[in-house]
Design a protein around this motif. Structure first.
Motif, mmCIF file in Angstrom:
data_model
loop_
_atom_site.group_PDB
_atom_site.id
_atom_site.type_symbol
_atom_site.label_atom_id
_atom_site.label_comp_id
_atom_site.label_asym_id
_atom_site.label_seq_id
_atom_site.Cartn_x
_atom_site.Cartn_y
_atom_site.Cartn_z
ATOM 1 N N ALA A 270 4.416 15.519 -91.265
ATOM 2 C CA ALA A 270 3.580 15.408 -92.461
ATOM 3 C C ALA A 270 4.448 15.267 -93.716
ATOM 4 O O ALA A 270 4.087 14.535 -94.654
ATOM 5 C CB ALA A 270 2.667 16.626 -92.581
ATOM 6 N N LYS A 273 5.657 11.720 -93.902
ATOM 7 C CA LYS A 273 4.593 10.823 -94.347
ATOM 8 C C LYS A 273 4.349 10.975 -95.848
ATOM 9 O O LYS A 273 4.168 9.980 -96.562
ATOM 10 C CB LYS A 273 3.301 11.110 -93.576
ATOM 11 C CG LYS A 273 2.152 10.174 -93.956
ATOM 12 C CD LYS A 273 0.880 10.502 -93.188
ATOM 13 C CE LYS A 273 -0.248 9.562 -93.613
ATOM 14 N NZ LYS A 273 -1.513 9.873 -92.937
ATOM 15 N N LEU A 280 2.141 6.013 -90.658
ATOM 16 C CA LEU A 280 1.186 6.801 -89.889
ATOM 17 C C LEU A 280 -0.207 6.528 -90.429
ATOM 18 O O LEU A 280 -0.368 6.282 -91.622
ATOM 19 C CB LEU A 280 1.490 8.309 -89.988
ATOM 20 C CG LEU A 280 2.631 8.867 -89.126
ATOM 21 C CD1 LEU A 280 2.767 10.365 -89.349
ATOM 22 C CD2 LEU A 280 2.427 8.583 -87.648
ATOM 23 N N PRO A 281 -1.232 6.608 -89.566
ATOM 24 C CA PRO A 281 -1.169 6.924 -88.138
ATOM 25 C C PRO A 281 -0.689 5.749 -87.295
ATOM 26 O O PRO A 281 -0.474 4.644 -87.795
ATOM 27 C CB PRO A 281 -2.622 7.268 -87.817
ATOM 28 C CG PRO A 281 -3.408 6.405 -88.758
ATOM 29 C CD PRO A 281 -2.614 6.386 -90.041
ATOM 30 N N LEU A 414 8.107 3.318 -86.572
ATOM 31 C CA LEU A 414 7.537 4.298 -87.497
ATOM 32 C C LEU A 414 8.162 4.263 -88.883
ATOM 33 O O LEU A 414 7.585 4.771 -89.844
ATOM 34 C CB LEU A 414 7.675 5.711 -86.919
ATOM 35 C CG LEU A 414 6.832 6.049 -85.696
ATOM 36 C CD1 LEU A 414 6.966 7.527 -85.361
ATOM 37 C CD2 LEU A 414 5.363 5.702 -85.919
ATOM 38 N N LYS A 429 0.567 1.518 -91.475
ATOM 39 C CA LYS A 429 0.362 2.056 -90.137
ATOM 40 C C LYS A 429 1.342 1.409 -89.164
ATOM 41 O O LYS A 429 1.884 0.331 -89.416
ATOM 42 C CB LYS A 429 -1.072 1.792 -89.657
ATOM 43 C CG LYS A 429 -2.152 2.412 -90.537
ATOM 44 C CD LYS A 429 -3.539 2.036 -90.032
ATOM 45 C CE LYS A 429 -4.622 2.619 -90.931
ATOM 46 N NZ LYS A 429 -5.983 2.273 -90.456
ATOM 47 N N LYS A 447 0.786 10.567 -77.257
ATOM 48 C CA LYS A 447 0.946 11.872 -77.896
ATOM 49 C C LYS A 447 2.194 12.582 -77.386
ATOM 50 O O LYS A 447 2.976 13.142 -78.162
ATOM 51 C CB LYS A 447 -0.282 12.734 -77.634
ATOM 52 C CG LYS A 447 -0.149 14.158 -78.181
ATOM 53 C CD LYS A 447 -1.251 15.031 -77.622
ATOM 54 C CE LYS A 447 -0.867 16.499 -77.747
ATOM 55 N NZ LYS A 447 -1.814 17.367 -77.044
ATOM 56 N N PHE A 455 7.395 15.622 -83.346
ATOM 57 C CA PHE A 455 6.102 15.973 -83.917
ATOM 58 C C PHE A 455 5.598 17.256 -83.252
ATOM 59 O O PHE A 455 5.802 17.463 -82.060
ATOM 60 C CB PHE A 455 5.075 14.862 -83.671
ATOM 61 C CG PHE A 455 5.246 13.635 -84.520
ATOM 62 C CD1 PHE A 455 4.188 13.150 -85.268
ATOM 63 C CD2 PHE A 455 6.445 12.952 -84.571
ATOM 64 C CE1 PHE A 455 4.318 12.014 -86.047
ATOM 65 C CE2 PHE A 455 6.594 11.814 -85.346
ATOM 66 C CZ PHE A 455 5.529 11.342 -86.086
ATOM 67 N N GLU A 459 0.187 17.626 -85.055
ATOM 68 C CA GLU A 459 0.582 16.444 -85.819
ATOM 69 C C GLU A 459 0.449 15.190 -84.966
ATOM 70 O O GLU A 459 -0.018 14.143 -85.444
ATOM 71 C CB GLU A 459 2.032 16.578 -86.293
ATOM 72 C CG GLU A 459 2.256 17.593 -87.392
ATOM 73 C CD GLU A 459 3.716 17.669 -87.786
ATOM 74 O OE1 GLU A 459 3.983 17.917 -88.975
ATOM 75 O OE2 GLU A 459 4.593 17.487 -86.919
ATOM 76 N N SER A 463 -2.038 11.923 -85.501
ATOM 77 C CA SER A 463 -1.324 10.698 -85.849
ATOM 78 C C SER A 463 -1.707 9.513 -84.983
ATOM 79 O O SER A 463 -1.142 8.435 -85.123
ATOM 80 C CB SER A 463 0.191 10.935 -85.733
ATOM 81 O OG SER A 463 0.613 11.929 -86.646
#
Length: 498
Positions: A270, A273, A280-281, A414, A429, A447, A455, A459, A463
């Motif tokens: 976070a 970001k 993100l996401p 990312l 994104k 995930k 992460f 989170e 995301s």
């Protein structure tokens, strides 16, 4: 380059630790800082008792946790001055910079030798020029004047020093060229490796005399040890290697700390970001076939390219990273390359192949507006230090559940171009196109890969965004949760606490 708020906070915590260690010792300093309420919340269960390295109570040993894309190497460069000022006290402490692979070693040497690179600028601002950077193979160029008048950084792979038997390894071998650096050193010192009978016979010394080896030189000068991707270095043999080097302090940097590391400070996804460091996401599209995943990734890139063409806030050329399967499987690099050319009619100059055997990105500036490349095919080579924030779309034709390198490749898409948000929401994104039988399966795999990148579970869940065509029935976050609870990381923590 001005540091981000979370980066400065990380260095401030490191400085506080070293200053407190000067007064109370590393153990007391670590446990005092990691039990502060703010740090307890930040560490999310990572904190624990301080474990000294091989019983070396007085040698600070800590780990800084930053998710992929957080700028670990830049912070490593800044941490050298922090350690000098708050702990070591020498004007020019030697630095042993350890990395996990030969490719990253070469890239790190190049970056630290480049006066225009942010890593080199961070060192030069604190220590002045010249900064002397050595690939580990070039240590024989070192002079006594280098050690006394300049910051000397030695970049090596962990494997170079991590051996059970030191015979035959250059860094542990006797080198007469290093004799001037041992001019004022007694011939016999406890803790240093001796010549031994065979070498003594060859050079005309006594078997108990110390070797003029680079490892012995490091031991004498007690370098600051920087360890990149530290979770790959935590083994008993690594600890033996670190004892041979006799560091003044060890600072580890990783997204996924080993439980045995002393995690001092943790940064959340976070925070990255909020500082516009990452996209993100991650919008997830799952496909029944690999051909469908490829088609979806190509269409997504075209959509993003159109939006990027209308964005005047800095040039962007969205790229697709394709992860092919290993040789002997169905969708190899060659199969995927032929599919792109014959089915989708993509010109050859728009595709680069980057594997251990094919180096299609060597010498290529992907950021240049003149670069034609839109698609990159790899298996795992891009994990080794490759970085281009223009990468937006990750497409794996392999099984992402079993692909151990998927998180490294996913991390490449990312990073936010220019570390600032774009006006078009779609350009803020990242995109993943995966082959799976269901959204729940793909989301669970994605995930888990995000958790592997540093992460936290919550989170990671937050995301992942379902593509519009997959949004029926329940939210992406709810669908991610359609799985047995308890990830590998959570189980690992539970075992650790026991």
């Amino acid at each position: 380059m001005q540091l981000k708020t979370y980066q400065q906070a990380t260095l401030d915590t490191l400085r506080r630790f070293f200053e407190a260690a000067q007064a109370h010792g590393p153990k007391a300093a670590y446990e005092a800082i990691t039990t502060e309420p703010d740090q307890v919340r930040r560490l999310c269960g990572y904190g624990g008792r301080y474990t000294p390295l091989l019983g070396q109570e007085g040698m600070p040993y800590v780990c800084l946790r930053l998710p992929t894309g957080g700028g670990k190497t830049l912070l490593a460069a800044h941490s050298v001055a922090v350690a000098r000022d708050a702990w070591i006290g020498r004007d020019y402490p030697p630095v042993l910079w350890l990395v996990p692979t030969t490719t990253i070693r070469r890239q790190t040497v190049d970056a630290l030798n480049n006066p225009r690179h942010h890593y080199r600028k961070a060192l030069a601002a604190a220590f002045g020029e010249p900064v002397r950077v050595f690939d580990i193979a070039d240590f024989t160029r070192l002079t006594a004047a280098d050690l006394s008048r300049h910051l000397c950084v030695f970049v090596a792979t962990i494997q170079t020093l991590r051996v059970e038997n030191t015979e035959g390894r250059k860094v542990y071998a006797h080198h007469e060229a290093l004799e001037p650096l041992f001019a004022n050193v007694p011939k016999r010192i406890s803790g240093l490796e001796p010549l031994g009978a065979e070498v003594a016979k060859r050079v005309g010394g006594h078997p108990d005399d110390i070797r003029y080896s680079f490892a012995n030189l490091l031991h004498l000068h007690r370098p600051l040890m920087i360890v990149d991707e530290a979770h790959k270095a935590v083994t008993g043999l690594s600890r033996e290697m670190q004892a041979r080097v006799n560091p003044s302090a060890i600072i580890e940097f990783t997204a996924t700390p080993h439980p045995k590391s002393n995690i001092l400070h943790a940064v959340s996804a976070a925070e990255l970001k909020a500082e516009q460091m990452i996209k993100l996401p991650v919008r997830l599209d799952e496909h029944q076939t690999w051909e469908g995943a490829v088609t979806g990734a190509i269409a997504r890139r075209a959509e993003l390219a159109e939006k990027a063409g209308r964005d005047r806030d800095g040039y962007i050329r969205p790229l697709v990273l394709f992860q092919a399967e290993d040789k002997g499987r169905e969708v190899t690099v060659d199969v995927l390359l032929e599919h792109l050319r014959s089915v989708h009619h993509i010109p050859a100059d728009k595709i680069a192949v980057a594997t251990g055997d094919q180096r299609g990105l060597d010498g290529i500036d992907l950021f240049s507006p003149d670069c034609p490349i839109d698609y990159i095919i790899t298996v795992e080579a891009l994990k080794e230090g490759w970085d281009c924030s223009f990468a937006y779309v990750f497409c794996s034709v392999a099984n992402i559940r079993s692909a151990t390198d998927a998180e490294q490749l996913l991390g490449r898409v990312l990073r936010m171009p220019y570390a600032r948000r774009r006006k078009a929401p779609a350009l803020n994104k990242a995109y993943a196109h995966l082959v799976s039988k269901s959204f729940a399966e793909a989301a669970t795999a994605l995930k888990d890969r995000l958790v592997d990148m540093g992460f936290e579970e919550q989170e990671a869940e937050a995301s992942i965004e379902a593509a519009p065509t997959l949004g029926e029935g329940c939210s992406a976050r709810a669908r991610v949760r359609c799985r047995p609870r308890g990830s590998r990381l959570r189980r690992m923590r539970a075992l650790w606490r026991r």
